[in-house]
Design a protein around this motif. Structure first.
Motif, PDB file in Angstrom:
ATOM      1  N   GLY A 157      38.850  -3.143-103.364  1.00 31.00           N
ATOM      2  CA  GLY A 157      38.512  -2.492-102.107  1.00 31.00           C
ATOM      3  C   GLY A 157      39.194  -1.160-101.899  1.00 31.00           C
ATOM      4  N   ASP A 158      40.448  -1.044-102.338  1.00 30.03           N
ATOM      5  CA  ASP A 158      41.173   0.208-102.151  1.00 30.03           C
ATOM      6  C   ASP A 158      40.592   1.329-103.006  1.00 30.03           C
ATOM      7  OD1 ASP A 158      42.691  -1.531-100.690  1.00 30.03           O
ATOM      8  OD2 ASP A 158      44.599  -0.714-101.340  1.00 30.03           O
ATOM      9  N   TYR A 159      39.885   0.960-104.081  1.00 27.58           N
ATOM     10  CA  TYR A 159      39.352   1.962-104.998  1.00 27.58           C
ATOM     11  C   TYR A 159      37.824   2.000-104.995  1.00 27.58           C
ATOM     12  CZ  TYR A 159      44.108   1.226-106.761  1.00 27.58           C
ATOM     13  OH  TYR A 159      45.461   1.082-106.868  1.00 27.58           O
ATOM     14  N   ALA A 160      37.177   1.215-104.125  1.00 28.10           N
ATOM     15  CA  ALA A 160      35.716   1.213-103.986  1.00 28.10           C
ATOM     16  C   ALA A 160      35.020   0.909-105.310  1.00 28.10           C
ATOM     17  CB  ALA A 160      35.226   2.544-103.412  1.00 28.10           C
ATOM     18  N   ARG A 161      35.431  -0.211-105.925  1.00 31.45           N
ATOM     19  CA  ARG A 161      34.823  -0.615-107.191  1.00 31.45           C
ATOM     20  C   ARG A 161      34.653  -2.130-107.228  1.00 31.45           C
ATOM     21  NH1 ARG A 161      38.724   3.226-109.571  1.00 31.45           N
ATOM     22  NH2 ARG A 161      40.162   1.505-109.909  1.00 31.45           N
ATOM     23  N   LEU A 162      33.657  -2.571-107.974  1.00 33.81           N
ATOM     24  CA  LEU A 162      33.558  -3.955-108.410  1.00 33.81           C
ATOM     25  C   LEU A 162      33.886  -3.974-109.895  1.00 33.81           C
ATOM     26  CD1 LEU A 162      30.285  -5.085-106.612  1.00 33.81           C
ATOM     27  CD2 LEU A 162      32.509  -6.182-106.329  1.00 33.81           C
ATOM     28  N   ARG A 163      34.942  -4.686-110.272  1.00 32.64           N
ATOM     29  CA  ARG A 163      35.400  -4.697-111.663  1.00 32.64           C
ATOM     30  C   ARG A 163      35.127  -6.056-112.299  1.00 32.64           C
ATOM     31  NH1 ARG A 163      40.191  -6.762-112.813  1.00 32.64           N
ATOM     32  NH2 ARG A 163      41.118  -6.098-110.835  1.00 32.64           N
ATOM     33  N   ARG A 164      34.538  -6.023-113.477  1.00 32.66           N
ATOM     34  CA  ARG A 164      34.288  -7.270-114.202  1.00 32.66           C
ATOM     35  C   ARG A 164      35.610  -7.894-114.629  1.00 32.66           C
ATOM     36  NH1 ARG A 164      33.035  -8.588-119.604  1.00 32.66           N
ATOM     37  NH2 ARG A 164      33.147  -6.376-120.166  1.00 32.66           N
ATOM     38  N   VAL A 165      35.726  -9.191-114.433  1.00 34.65           N
ATOM     39  CA  VAL A 165      36.968  -9.901-114.711  1.00 34.65           C
ATOM     40  C   VAL A 165      36.829 -10.680-116.016  1.00 34.65           C
ATOM     41  CG1 VAL A 165      38.599 -11.629-113.878  1.00 34.65           C
ATOM     42  CG2 VAL A 165      37.435 -10.123-112.246  1.00 34.65           C
ATOM     43  N   GLU A 166      37.797 -10.500-116.881  1.00 38.28           N
ATOM     44  CA  GLU A 166      37.883 -11.286-118.102  1.00 38.28           C
ATOM     45  C   GLU A 166      39.252 -11.946-118.152  1.00 38.28           C
ATOM     46  OE1 GLU A 166      35.382  -9.413-121.592  1.00 38.28           O
ATOM     47  OE2 GLU A 166      36.781  -7.914-120.806  1.00 38.28           O
ATOM     48  N   TRP A 167      39.322 -13.111-118.735  1.00 42.01           N
ATOM     49  CA  TRP A 167      40.602 -13.797-118.825  1.00 42.01           C
ATOM     50  C   TRP A 167      40.661 -14.591-120.119  1.00 42.01           C
ATOM     51  CZ3 TRP A 167      36.563 -15.138-115.790  1.00 42.01           C
ATOM     52  CH2 TRP A 167      36.011 -16.406-115.969  1.00 42.01           C
ATOM     53  N   LYS A 168      41.880 -14.795-120.575  1.00 50.38           N
ATOM     54  CA  LYS A 168      42.095 -15.628-121.754  1.00 50.38           C
ATOM     55  C   LYS A 168      43.398 -16.384-121.583  1.00 50.38           C
ATOM     56  CE  LYS A 168      44.206 -11.915-124.538  1.00 50.38           C
ATOM     57  NZ  LYS A 168      44.119 -11.162-125.803  1.00 50.38           N
ATOM     58  N   ARG A 169      43.372 -17.623-122.001  1.00 49.12           N
ATOM     59  CA  ARG A 169      44.535 -18.494-121.857  1.00 49.12           C
ATOM     60  C   ARG A 169      45.317 -18.545-123.162  1.00 49.12           C
ATOM     61  NH1 ARG A 169      45.885 -23.084-118.755  1.00 49.12           N
ATOM     62  NH2 ARG A 169      43.845 -23.136-117.736  1.00 49.12           N
ATOM     63  N   ASP A 170      46.625 -18.509-123.029  1.00 51.15           N
ATOM     64  CA  ASP A 170      47.521 -18.681-124.164  1.00 51.15           C
ATOM     65  C   ASP A 170      48.593 -19.674-123.740  1.00 51.15           C
ATOM     66  OD1 ASP A 170      49.053 -18.560-126.420  1.00 51.15           O
ATOM     67  OD2 ASP A 170      49.777 -16.520-126.106  1.00 51.15           O
ATOM     68  N   GLY A 171      48.329 -20.943-123.975  1.00 50.53           N
ATOM     69  CA  GLY A 171      49.258 -21.970-123.526  1.00 50.53           C
ATOM     70  C   GLY A 171      49.305 -22.036-122.011  1.00 50.53           C
ATOM     71  N   HIS A 172      50.489 -21.801-121.457  1.00 54.62           N
ATOM     72  CA  HIS A 172      50.667 -21.839-120.006  1.00 54.62           C
ATOM     73  C   HIS A 172      50.538 -20.455-119.369  1.00 54.62           C
ATOM     74  CE1 HIS A 172      51.913 -26.067-119.604  1.00 54.62           C
ATOM     75  NE2 HIS A 172      52.465 -25.907-120.787  1.00 54.62           N
ATOM     76  N   ALA A 173      50.060 -19.474-120.114  1.00 54.69           N
ATOM     77  CA  ALA A 173      49.885 -18.117-119.587  1.00 54.69           C
ATOM     78  C   ALA A 173      48.416 -17.728-119.666  1.00 54.69           C
ATOM     79  CB  ALA A 173      50.735 -17.122-120.371  1.00 54.69           C
ATOM     80  N   ILE A 174      47.948 -17.011-118.636  1.00 61.04           N
ATOM     81  CA  ILE A 174      46.578 -16.509-118.616  1.00 61.04           C
ATOM     82  C   ILE A 174      46.624 -15.005-118.370  1.00 61.04           C
ATOM     83  CG2 ILE A 174      44.324 -16.606-117.501  1.00 61.04           C
ATOM     84  CD1 ILE A 174      44.907 -19.448-116.711  1.00 61.04           C
ATOM     85  N   GLU A 175      46.085 -14.246-119.314  1.00 58.68           N
ATOM     86  CA  GLU A 175      45.979 -12.796-119.167  1.00 58.68           C
ATOM     87  C   GLU A 175      44.598 -12.462-118.628  1.00 58.68           C
ATOM     88  OE1 GLU A 175      45.472  -8.931-122.063  1.00 58.68           O
ATOM     89  OE2 GLU A 175      46.809 -10.548-122.727  1.00 58.68           O
ATOM     90  N   SER A 176      44.542 -11.580-117.611  1.00 59.96           N
ATOM     91  CA  SER A 176      43.254 -11.344-116.960  1.00 59.96           C
ATOM     92  C   SER A 176      42.930  -9.875-116.718  1.00 59.96           C
ATOM     93  CB  SER A 176      43.208 -12.085-115.617  1.00 59.96           C
ATOM     94  OG  SER A 176      44.305 -11.722-114.794  1.00 59.96           O
ATOM     95  N   TRP A 177      43.804  -8.953-117.084  1.00 57.99           N
ATOM     96  CA  TRP A 177      43.492  -7.531-116.914  1.00 57.99           C
ATOM     97  C   TRP A 177      44.418  -6.720-117.795  1.00 57.99           C
ATOM     98  CZ3 TRP A 177      46.469  -3.329-115.575  1.00 57.99           C
ATOM     99  CH2 TRP A 177      45.777  -2.134-115.340  1.00 57.99           C
ATOM    100  N   SER A 178      43.897  -5.628-118.335  1.00 56.43           N
ATOM    101  CA  SER A 178      44.730  -4.657-119.040  1.00 56.43           C
ATOM    102  C   SER A 178      43.958  -3.349-119.122  1.00 56.43           C
ATOM    103  CB  SER A 178      45.109  -5.143-120.446  1.00 56.43           C
ATOM    104  OG  SER A 178      43.956  -5.250-121.261  1.00 56.43           O
ATOM    105  N   ALA A 179      44.684  -2.249-119.197  1.00 57.23           N
ATOM    106  CA  ALA A 179      44.063  -0.933-119.338  1.00 57.23           C
ATOM    107  C   ALA A 179      45.098   0.034-119.894  1.00 57.23           C
ATOM    108  CB  ALA A 179      43.534  -0.424-117.994  1.00 57.23           C
TER     109      ALA A 179
END
Length: 548
Positions: A220-242
Motif C-alpha cells: 500500500g505504501d508503494y501502490a503495488r501488488l507484488r507476487r508472493v513466492e515462498w520456500k521452506r527450509d526446515g523451520h525457516a520460510i523465505e518469502s521475499w528477496s531483491a
C-alpha cells in the motif's frame, strides 16, 4: 422470508466450476501490478474467471481491469460504506460493517449477517463464501455458496487479520499484527503455514489478491501488488528477496581555521548470512588494514586521514546486497536443550560484560521475573522462555533516544532506552536464563524499487535456538507494535534491513559501535552518515502498469 433464503436471493449464488486454466499457474501473470491509486486508496482486490477487479474507496467505484491494464468502471455504490468486495457469478458483492450488500436493478439490497459486528473481508471459491470478522473476536464465517447458509464459524488464531482470499483449496489471510501471510485451514481456522509478507506492507496495505494460482500482496505504501513466492527450509520460510546497490557514506568536515583534524575509522563489512547475500565491497580509498574481531566480524580499519582547516573528507563503500524476508517457526524443545548447546557458543555468548552487568542484583532479579509467564508459571520449553522475556521487556520499557548508551543495570532501573538499550537488557536477561545472544546492527531502507537515501540505523538481538542456530528477536520493534503491529520481528525479519555487523562487544575493535567507529583528534569536526539505496535491475521481472 428466512435469513438463509434472503441471503440466497441476495447473492444469487450457484456453483460455477472454475476453468482448468485458472487452476494452473499462468506464465502470463506478472510479478508486479503497479497501481494508479496511491496511499491505500484502493482495495477489494478480487478475481472471477479471467477477470480482475479492484475497488476505489474514494467515489465508491468498482473497476474491472481490462486485458490492456486499463481500469474500466464496473459499478458505483456512492454513499455506502465498503471495506471489501468480491464478484460472484458476475455479480459484485460488498462487505460493510455487519452486513453484505449488492446492487440489483439500481437498488441496494442488504443482508445482515447474524451475530456479527465488524466484517472486514469477503472471498469465495467454487464451494463456499468466506467472511472475515474483526470484532468482537477474529472469526471466519463460512457460508454455503449454493444455499447461502452459515455452515461454520472458525476462530482465527492470529493477531490482527486484515484481509482474506481463497485459493488452492486453502484460505490465505494477511495479518497486520505480524505482517505475515497465514495459510489457514478452512475447517478449523488454525494457521498451517506462516511467512513474512515482505517490505511495503505498512499502514496503507489493503490486502491480498489470488489470481491464476498466484498470490499477491498489496504494498500500500508503494501502490503495488507484488507476487508472493515462498520456500521452506526446515523451520525457516523465505518469502521475499531483491538485489540492491548500497552506498555507505561517511562525510567529515573540519571547521577550525588553523588546526588539522586527524581521523581514524573502524568500519564493519556487511556479512553474508542467513538473511542476506553480500557481494564484493568497493571502497573509495583502500583500508589501512583488514581486521577481524573476536566474534568473526570483518572490519576495515583506516588511519592517517588528515583533514586540513576548512577541509572535508568523504569515505564510502558500495556493495551489492540481496536481503531476504525470513520467518522462523522454532520447534518446541525442552529447557534442558540449552545445556546441550555447543560449549564454544555458550562460553562466548553467555558471558557478561560491562554493559550487560549480569552480576547486578537488580538485573538478576529481573531475569528471574522475566522468565515467567504473566500468570506466574514457569516455562517448560525454550520458545516460551524467550517469548516470556520479550513480553516482560515490552510490558515495562519505553523508547527514549539520547546521545549515550546505558548499561543493563541502569536500564533496569529507568525502563527507558533506545534500540541499543533494549538489546543490552534483553541480552542480559536471556543470558542469565542460559539463552545465548548476540547483537546485530543494520540499516533500514525504504522502497526497494526506488533510489533513496536513509539514516535508519538500528540494532537488535539474535538468540541461539537449539536445532536452528541464530534467529532474530527485535524487542524494540515489538515494543513499538501499535495494535500488535511489528510482531514479525519475533523470530523473523521482513527483509527491509541490511545487516552490517554481528557479534558482541570487542573493546579492541568496534567497541559499542555497530555501523562505524570514528576517532577525531584536533580541529573542530562535523560529521554525517547516510546510506544510498539503488535497486539493481531485474530483466526477468515483469511489471504491468494499470491505468485509469
Amino acid at each position: 422470508m428466512t435469513r438463509s433464503l434472503l441471503l440466497t436471493s441476495l447473492l444469487c449464488l450457484s456453483v460455477v466450476a472454475t476453468a482448468a486454466a485458472d487452476d494452473r499457474r499462468s506464465r502470463s501473470v506478472p510479478d508486479v501490478y503497479a497501481l494508479p491509486i496511491e496511499k491505500g486508496g484502493c482495495g477489494g482486490f478480487c478475481t472471477e474467471g479471467r477477470s480482475m477487479y479492484l475497488f476505489q474507496y474514494e467515489g465508491r467505484q468498482l473497476y474491472e481491469v481490462s486485458s490492456s491494464g486499463r481500469l474500466l468502471p464496473r459499478e458505483n455504490v456512492s454513499g455506502w460504506y465498503v471495506v471489501d468486495a468480491a464478484v460472484i457469478d458476475g455479480a459484485p458483492i460488498y462487505c460493510s460493517r455487519n452486513r453484505v450488500f449488492r446492487k440489483f436493478a439500481g437498488k441496494i439490497k442488504v443482508n445482515p449477517i447474524p451475530d456479527s459486528e465488524k466484517l472486514i473481508s469477503i472471498a469465495c471459491d467454487e464451494e463456499e463464501i468466506f467472511l472475515l470478522e474483526a470484532a468482537p473476536k477474529s472469526t471466519i464465517i463460512v457460508l454455503g455458496r449454493k444455499d447461502g447458509r452459515v455452515r461454520r464459524r472458525l476462530q482465527y488464531d492470529g493477531r490482527n487479520p486484515a484481509d482474506l482470499v481463497a485459493g488452492d483449496g486453502s484460505l490465505w489471510l494477511l495479518d497486520r499484527g505480524d505482517r505475515c501471510i497465514h495459510r489457514v485451514d478452512r475447517q478449523t481456522g488454525s494457521t498451517t503455514l506462516k511467512f513474512q509478507a515482505g517490505p511495503g506492507v505498512e499502514n496503507f496495505t489493503r490486502g491480498l489478491l489470488y489470481r491464476n494460482g498466484e498470490l499477491f500482496v498489496h504494498e500500500g505504501d508503494y501502490a503495488r501488488l507484488r507476487r508472493v513466492e515462498w520456500k521452506r527450509d526446515g523451520h525457516a520460510i523465505e518469502s521475499w528477496s531483491a538485489p540492491l546497490r548500497m552506498a555507505f557514506v561517511q562525510e567529515s568536515w573540519n571547521e577550525h581555521d588553523s588546526v588539522t583534524t586527524n581521523v581514524r575509522f573502524w568500519v564493519p563489512v556487511p556479512p553474508t548470512r542467513h538473511t542476506q547475500t553480500v557481494g564484493d565491497v568497493e571502497w573509495s580509498q583502500p583500508p589501512s588494514e583488514m581486521r577481524e574481531d573476536r566474534f568473526g566480524q570483518q572490519i576495515s580499519y583506516f588511519e592517517g586521514i588528515r583533514i586540513p582547516p576548512g577541509g572535508r573528507h568523504k569515505l564510502t563503500y558500495t556493495v551489492e546486497v540481496t536481503p531476504r524476508a525470513v520467518q522462523y517457526d522454532p520447534p518446541v524443545v525442552p529447557l534442558s536443550a540449552l545445556d546441550e548447546i555447543d560449549p564454544d557458543i555458550r562460553g562466548t555468548y553467555l558471558a557478561s560484560n560491562r554493559l550487560y552487568q549480569m552480576d547486578d542484583p537488580l538485573v538478576q532479579a529481573a531475569a528471574r521475573e522475566a522468565r515467567k509467564s504473566v500468570d506466574g508459571s514457569e516455562p517448560e520449553d525454550v520458545r516460551t522462555l524467550i517469548e516470556n522475556i520479550a513480553d516482560y521487556m515490552v510490558a515495562r520499557m519505553t523508547y527514549a533516544l539520547d546521545d549515550s548508551w546505558k548499561d543493563a543495570a541502569t536500564i533496569a532501573k529507568s525502563n527507558t532506552g533506545s534500540c541499543s538499550e533494549y538489546s543490552f537488557l534483553f541480552s542480559a536477561l536471556c543470558r542469565l536464563n542460559k539463552v545465548p545472544t548476540r547483537l546485530v546492527g543494520g540499516i533500514q531502507f525504504g522502497d526497494y524499487a526506488e533510489v533513496h537515501e536513509t539514516r535508519g540505523f538500528h540494532r537488535w538481538t539474535e538468540v541461539w535456538f537449539p536445532e536452528l542456530g541464530w534467529i532474530p528477536v527485535d524487542v524494540t520493534k515489538i515494543d513499538g507494535a501499535e495494535n500488535s503491529l511489528d510482531y514479525e520481528f519475533l523470530f523473523g525479519t521482513p527483509g527491509y534491513f541490511v545487516v552490517v555487523s554481528q557479534g558482541d562487544f570487542d573493546e579492541n575493535q568496534l567497541g559499542m559501535a555497530y555501523y562505524i567507529l570514528r576517532n577525531y583528534r584536533g580541529g573542530r569536526r562535523k560529521r554525517t552518515t547516510h546510506v544510498e539505496i539503488t535497486p539493481v535491475p531485474q530483466p526477468t521481472r515483469k511489471v504491468v502498469r494499470l491505468r485509469n
